[in-house]
Design an enzyme around this catalytic site. Structure first.
Site, PDB file in Angstrom:
ATOM      1  N   THR A  98     -15.604   7.368  -0.855  1.00  0.00           N
ATOM      2  CA  THR A  98     -15.839   6.413   0.224  1.00  0.00           C
ATOM      3  C   THR A  98     -17.284   6.520   0.687  1.00  0.00           C
ATOM      4  OG1 THR A  98     -13.577   6.714   1.029  1.00  0.00           O
ATOM      5  CG2 THR A  98     -15.099   5.655   2.525  1.00  0.00           C
ATOM      6  N   GLY A 138      -5.736   2.540   0.844  1.00  0.00           N
ATOM      7  CA  GLY A 138      -6.027   3.735   1.630  1.00  0.00           C
ATOM      8  C   GLY A 138      -6.424   3.385   3.048  1.00  0.00           C
ATOM      9  N   GLY A 193      -7.069   9.544   2.592  1.00  0.00           N
ATOM     10  CA  GLY A 193      -6.653   8.293   3.219  1.00  0.00           C
ATOM     11  C   GLY A 193      -5.351   8.358   3.973  1.00  0.00           C
TER      12      GLY A 193
END
Lengths: 325, 320
Positions: free
Chosen positions: B187, B217, B240
């Site tokens: 991410t 997620g 997540g």
């Protein structure tokens, strides 16, 4: 602990001129679902099982906007979503973009129980459903004549209909909506609340759970996801409380409405009723929504800033109420 | 007061022994993206434009798990997701299941600005991208050899891996939470505030290595991976499922508001309450404060403020 408590809803935002017969039909369904939940609670079924059971019933009945009877996408198809959350460990499961799964809430439960994930959508979710052997049907099963008619009207009005039975400004019919369109997200769409369904339960052990299920907005774009499958927005449950919301999806997401109820209880020390009132009053701005909530103490509350919300609630001490306004 | 900006490239079990060939390109990437953000803020761009711009850069960088360089699903495909939020208006946009759009964050922005909705996914999102004329490419554009290798290892070990910076260890990891291959990283995100207190946040990801097709997620879930209001802007990273359950991004702002504590205290409080080794976040306040806490081994991150302070870090640092 204060005993069990249960609440169900069939959507916030109701036409003040809704025919009596439709109101009675809705109340009968809500009563039936409450009874199912109450029996389950009396047999000591845990909260998480009760919410799933009750929402399955609501999905199966074509009356409200979930499962069979879901609102239609711009292409005339059905795309359903749901989420479920178990308070004690805040386990959760959610699904979106379902087109053949008969009971979305049960698939959400399977995501929670049988995968390392919290949220599955579209083709991946359908594939998971197939592998799990859940009941699958043709997309046509979910489509009702009523909704086909509504989609046509919505397209003619070139707007998104929340609920065909809710006119704006207290006058009758879709025509009124066309004359005075209300803006949502800066774009012209009629302001009607969808008949998303939900259930919140606290069992005798003080465990809270929540579940929400919907077909979404009439005439929505394919692939549009609303608040119902989003943990913290449409659904939330923790040690203190279980919450399920309904109404303008975008407003509920922006205000993380379900989480908000729990947050003000947790961080501001409000009790359930204070929390629900506070959130509805101060967190929605111009958004229209409603919610139901139960606390671990066995209390139940609902709040809405719309003209009505289909709901029912009951507590172990014998209190029971089903209402629309 | 002045502007402030923070960016991240993922929190996780980043080993202190990370070899230079893995560390240096990421540090360089963070440095460059930070500079892009700083220049944009100096030029008085709105924070919403700044965060989108910076996340586009991070997506284009092949060493971070977003856009090009995204990790792969169990089928070897790429399914990207992103979200963006404006603190002042609370308008937001999100996308999931994007496989051909070069910059998912820009698609999320278009959902926010050009549709009556907040969140579009899979085929619907892809169709919308084409309608809007966004740049689309073959899915192979996003797939890097490293990620093909990571997927192979994860499948051999039969695990869903969140940490993409290191090969899967053959021996059992010591952290129980990591037992199924979930060391947390991946991410990218950016939060920014201008000198008028306007806040914005953006987050983008390819998700988990070997994730089930269709898995969503925390990144596109408003309140989980991304959130902004008048108090602060937050972008989270890590596991997540834990971030969703913990409504991490929302809680930072909620705790500040309801408990009346500072940004730093609120962020630390929230990170403390998710299981160890599962999350990190970056956040800026309306008054230009920055904090970047994490309970993982490390988090690729960088930040800068108008008064000249800047920092690029991976592991613990004094100003964490």
């Amino acid at each position: 602990m204060g005993g069990w408590a249960i609440a169900v809803h069939g959507g916030a935002g109701v036409d003040p001129n809704l025919p009596k017969e439709r109101q009675e039909e809705a109340k009968r369904l809500l009563t039936r679902c409450l009874d199912i939940g109450i029996s389950a609670l009396r047999s000591n079924l845990p909260a998480i099982d009760v919410v799933e059971l009750v929402v399955r019933e609501l999905e199966t009945d074509p009356l409200f906007n979930s499962g069979r009877g879901s609102a239609l996408t711009e292409n005339g198809t059905v795309e359903m979503e749901a989420s479920i959350m178990d308070g004690p460990k805040r386990r959760c499961g959610a699904v979106s973009g379902l087109t053949t799964v008969k009971n979305p809430v049960s698939l959400a439960r399977l995501v929670m129980d049988k995968t390392p994930h919290s949220y599955l959508a579209f083709a991946g979710a359908e594939e998971f459903a197939r592998k799990q052997g859940v009941e699958l049907v043709d997309n046509g099963y979910f489509i009702t004549e009523d909704n086909v008619g509504m989609l046509k009207l919505a397209k003619e009005a070139n707007s998104i209909l929340f609920d065909y039975r809710v006119p704006t400004l207290g006058t009758c019919g879709v025509g009124a909506a066309l004359e005075s369109p209300i803006l949502m997200n800066g774009l012209p769409i009629s302001v009607y609340a969808p008949e998303t369904v939900g259930c919140v339960v606290v069992d005798r052990e003080g465990r809270c759970a929540a579940a929400t299920s919907t077909g979404g907005l009439m005439n929505k774009m394919n692939g549009r996801i609303g608040d119902s499958p989003l943990i913290g927005s449409g659904t939330y449950a923790c040690d203190l409380v279980g919450v399920s919301c309904t109404g303008e999806g975008e407003a509920i997401i922006r205000s993380t409405l379900a989480r908000e109820v729990a947050a003000v209880m947790e961080y501001k020390g409000l009790n359930l009723h204070e929390a629900v009132d506070y959130v509805i009053k101060y967190r929605l701005d111009e958004g229209k929504a409603g919610l139901i909530a139960v606390s671990k103490k066995g209390e139940v509350a609902c709040g809405f800033n719309t003209t009505g919300m289909f709901r029912g609630c009951a507590t172990e001490d014998g209190f029971m109420e089903v209402g629309v306004w | 007061m002045g502007w402030a900006i923070a960016i991240h490239g993922g929190a996780g079990d980043i080993p202190l022994s990370l070899p230079p060939e893995k560390r240096l390109p990421r540090e360089a990437g963070l440095r460059r993206c930070l500079e892009v953000g700083i220049a944009a803020l100096k030029a008085r761009n709105h924070p919403l434009d700044v965060v989108e711009l910076v996340v586009r850069e991070l997506e284009n960088h092949p060493n971070f798990n977003a856009g090009k360089g995204s990790v792969l699903t169990t089928s070897g495909t790429v399914e990207m997701e992103a979200s963006i939020m404006d603190g002042k208006t609370m308008k937001c946009g999100a996308v999931s299941g994007v496989s051909t759009v070069v910059n998912a964050i820009s698609l999320a922005r278009l959902v926010m600005e050009k549709t009556p909705h907040i969140y579009l996914a899979f085929d619907g999102a892809e169709a919308f991208a084409r309608e809007q004329g966004l740049e689309t490419v073959e899915m192979s554009h996003f797939i890097t050899p490293e990620n093909i290798e990571r997927l192979k290892q994860a499948q051999e070990a039969d695990r869903v891996q969140i940490d993409y910076t290191q090969p899967i260890q053959k021996e059992t990891p010591k952290d129980a939470a990591v037992a199924d291959g979930d060391s947390q990283i991946g991410t990218v995100g950016c939060v920014a505030v201008d000198n008028e207190g306007n806040l914005a946040t953006a987050t983008s990801t390819g998700g988990l290595v070997n994730k089930m097709v269709g898995r969503i997620g925390d990144t596109p879930v408003i309140g989980a991976g991304t959130y902004a209001n008048h108090l602060c802007a937050v972008s989270a990273t890590g596991r997540g499922e834990a971030i969703i359950r913990g409504t991490v991004a929302r809680d930072v702002a909620a705790v500040m508001e309801f408990k009346g504590i500072s940004l730093k205290e609120a962020a630390a409080y929230v990170i403390d309450r998710v299981p160890p080794g599962t999350a990190g976040l970056i956040t800026v306040s309306s008054t230009g404060e920055i904090t970047m806490p994490f309970n993982t081994t490390g988090m690729f991150r960088a930040c800068a403020t108008e008064d000249g302070y800047s920092e690029i870090a991976i592991w613990d640092s004094p100003s964490k």
